[in-house]
Write an enzyme that holds these catalytic residues in place. Structure first.
Site, PDB file in Angstrom:
ATOM      1  N   GLY A  74       0.777  -1.315  -0.116  1.00 29.09           N
ATOM      2  CA  GLY A  74       0.117  -0.042  -0.058  1.00 29.09           C
ATOM      3  C   GLY A  74       0.929   1.300   0.101  1.00 29.09           C
ATOM      4  N   ASN A 154      -8.342   3.764   8.465  1.00 31.54           N
ATOM      5  CA  ASN A 154      -7.578   2.917   9.238  1.00 31.54           C
ATOM      6  C   ASN A 154      -7.861   3.050  10.685  1.00 31.54           C
ATOM      7  OD1 ASN A 154      -5.819   5.207   8.452  1.00 31.54           O
ATOM      8  ND2 ASN A 154      -4.238   3.830   9.711  1.00 31.54           N
ATOM      9  N   GLN A 182      -7.702  -0.482   3.406  1.00 35.17           N
ATOM     10  CA  GLN A 182      -8.490  -1.015   4.665  1.00 35.17           C
ATOM     11  C   GLN A 182      -9.931  -1.818   3.816  1.00 35.17           C
ATOM     12  OE1 GLN A 182      -7.688  -1.757   7.636  1.00 35.17           O
ATOM     13  NE2 GLN A 182      -6.123  -0.311   7.659  1.00 35.17           N
ATOM     14  N   SER A 202      -3.378  -3.707  -0.652  1.00 36.37           N
ATOM     15  CA  SER A 202      -2.330  -4.288  -0.107  1.00 36.37           C
ATOM     16  C   SER A 202      -2.782  -5.708   0.257  1.00 36.37           C
ATOM     17  CB  SER A 202      -1.746  -3.582   1.213  1.00 36.37           C
ATOM     18  OG  SER A 202      -0.536  -4.150   1.436  1.00 36.37           O
ATOM     19  N   ALA A 203      -2.157  -6.770   0.004  1.00 33.25           N
ATOM     20  CA  ALA A 203      -2.740  -8.083   0.415  1.00 33.25           C
ATOM     21  C   ALA A 203      -2.638  -8.469   1.503  1.00 33.25           C
ATOM     22  CB  ALA A 203      -1.770  -9.193  -0.658  1.00 33.25           C
ATOM     23  N   HIS A 204      -1.950  -7.978   2.568  1.00 31.98           N
ATOM     24  CA  HIS A 204      -1.606  -8.822   3.841  1.00 31.98           C
ATOM     25  C   HIS A 204      -3.070  -8.138   4.675  1.00 31.98           C
ATOM     26  CE1 HIS A 204      -0.118  -5.308   6.345  1.00 31.98           C
ATOM     27  NE2 HIS A 204       0.147  -4.662   5.132  1.00 31.98           N
ATOM     28  N   THR A 240      12.329  -7.333 -10.905  1.00 30.11           N
ATOM     29  CA  THR A 240      11.983  -8.685 -10.979  1.00 30.11           C
ATOM     30  C   THR A 240      10.605  -9.036  -9.994  1.00 30.11           C
ATOM     31  OG1 THR A 240      14.306  -9.583 -11.380  1.00 30.11           O
ATOM     32  CG2 THR A 240      12.557 -10.962 -10.735  1.00 30.11           C
ATOM     33  N   CYS A 328       1.704   7.298  20.598  1.00 32.65           N
ATOM     34  CA  CYS A 328       2.688   7.343  21.591  1.00 32.65           C
ATOM     35  C   CYS A 328       3.652   6.136  21.365  1.00 32.65           C
ATOM     36  CB  CYS A 328       2.108   7.439  22.969  1.00 32.65           C
ATOM     37  SG  CYS A 328       1.230   9.041  23.396  1.00 32.65           S
TER      38      CYS A 328
END
Length: 398
Positions: A74, A154, A182, A202-204, A240, A328
């Site tokens: 992402g 998010n 998200q 983003s895949a994860h 690659t 924090c």
């Protein structure tokens, strides 16, 4: 002694890779390991696997396969979308519009572009975290070349009016990018119907592997290359290809959009039980973000008179993985920019907790988490001089 339980409620941070995704990826590490840029059969097999995954991603978001470009995730997709579009169109204009609650991958990229002669308008949001269309209209100038507004936040989960923003930008001839990291697997996405020109994923975040993502670039959109070198990704993104990751992304996104409403309805129901219990059983607590226009598994609440980091440590001791709305823990003394943007005082923002549910969470998980949150908040407030003063003042006013 720490609990032996292990309950994961931080799915907005990352998800476990689905076993079916891992199985699909494995052959591409050590059996079908050819470099897709070579000409022999082993390489052609890798190239074919990439193109198959490209079709799966395109089908999931209503795009054409040739409009999908694989990236490392992402953050790279966001950087490429903003920098690529800005520099490609700088002769036409130098003004970019985004929102005050974007992910830092967008905000820091905008700050970078400001150092290179671009002007950026950071739109405010309302108390629920939504961009107002009238504010967007008022911000546009004849130099505006790009609008970037995230699909859903998010931290607080608030969903933006993406179709309306897309329609406005298309009408004005302004490129529209959305960070949808998200959203995949949580909400339906149709880039054509929503007039989206650029989209990051983003895949994860949807049970795929880490380190792989994609950028949708609508056919005909001018955008500078982000990486230079070889001719991979239609000569737009050199390097690659991560074949196992791309295969995993393709399988994960295909699984993510199957029976989407059924899966998200169950998660939404669990989240609402958790929310209702927290708000009813723990006083001086507030929900952050929109009550209904939010991601199905997202819950962000603030507890007065405590620090979010201390709450996280107690929950971790109880076997619950969550996150805080405060920055924090990353070394900053400042609370979340998102929570400040929706109007929370700094001291309240510091006491925030984000719980994000996924497909593996159960009613038992929700009940246990609520019980432990309640105990942890009571324990922390008992040690808080501010809370003691609050109770004294309240008793005097009775």
């Amino acid at each position: 002694m720490a609990s032996q339980k292990s309950i994961y409620m931080d799915h907005s941070a990352t998800t476990a890779t689905d076993p079916a995704v891992v199985e699909a990826m494995l052959p591409w590490f050590s059996i079908n390991y050819g470099n897709p840029s070579s000409l022999y059969r082993l390489a052609r097999d890798s190239k074919a696997a990439i193109e198959d995954a490209r079709k799966r991603v395109a089908n999931a978001i209503g795009a054409k396969p040739e409009e999908i470009y694989f990236t490392s995730g992402g953050t790279e997709s966001d950087n490429w979308a903003l920098k690529g579009a800005a520099f490609a169109l700088q002769k036409r204009g130098n003004h970019i519009i985004t929102s005050a609650i974007e992910h830092h991958a967008i905000l820091h990229t905008c700050q970078y572009l400001e150092k290179h002669g671009f002007q950026v308008t950071y739109l405010p949001v309302d108390e629920f975290g939504q961009v107002r269309i009238e504010d967007l209209r008022a911000a546009v100038t004849d130099k505006t070349i790009l609008v970037s507004v995230m699909f859903a936040n998010n931290e607080i989960g608030t969903i933006q009016p993406i179709p309306e923003i897309g329609a406005f930008c298309r009408e004005r001839g302004i490129l529209f990018h959305t960070d949808a990291v998200q959203v995949i697997g949580n909400l339906p996405v149709d880039v054509a119907a929503m007039n989206i020109d650029l989209l990051s994923l983003s895949a994860h975040k949807f049970y795929g592997p880490k380190g792989i993502g994609a950028l949708y670039i609508r056919k005909g959109v001018r955008i500078d290359n982000y990486l230079h070198g070889g001719g991979q990704e239609h000569r737009k993104r050199a390097g690659t290809e991560n074949v196992p990751g791309i295969v995993g992304l393709g399988v994960a996104i295909e699984k993510a959009v199957v029976d989407l409403e059924v899966k998200t309805s169950r998660i939404r129901a669990l989240r609402d039980v958790l929310l209702d219990r927290i708000l009813h059983e723990i006083p001086n607590t507030r929900l952050n973000g929109h009550r209904t226009m939010r991601l199905p598994g997202n819950l962000n609440v603030s507890f007065e008179f405590i620090e979010g980091e201390s709450l996280l440590l107690l929950l971790d001791h109880a076997g619950i993985a969550a996150s805080t709305g405060s920055a924090c823990s990353s070394g900053s003394l400042e609370p979340s920019h998102v929570l400040l943007a929706i109007g929370l005082p700094a001291e309240v923002a510091h006491g925030s907790l984000r719980l994000t549910l996924g497909v593996e969470n159960t009613q038992e998980d929700v009940n246990y988490a609520c019980d432990e949150i309640k105990k942890a908040v009571e324990r922390l407030r008992a040690m808080s001089p501010l809370y003691v003063d609050y109770l004294k003042k309240r008793s005097c006013n009775v």
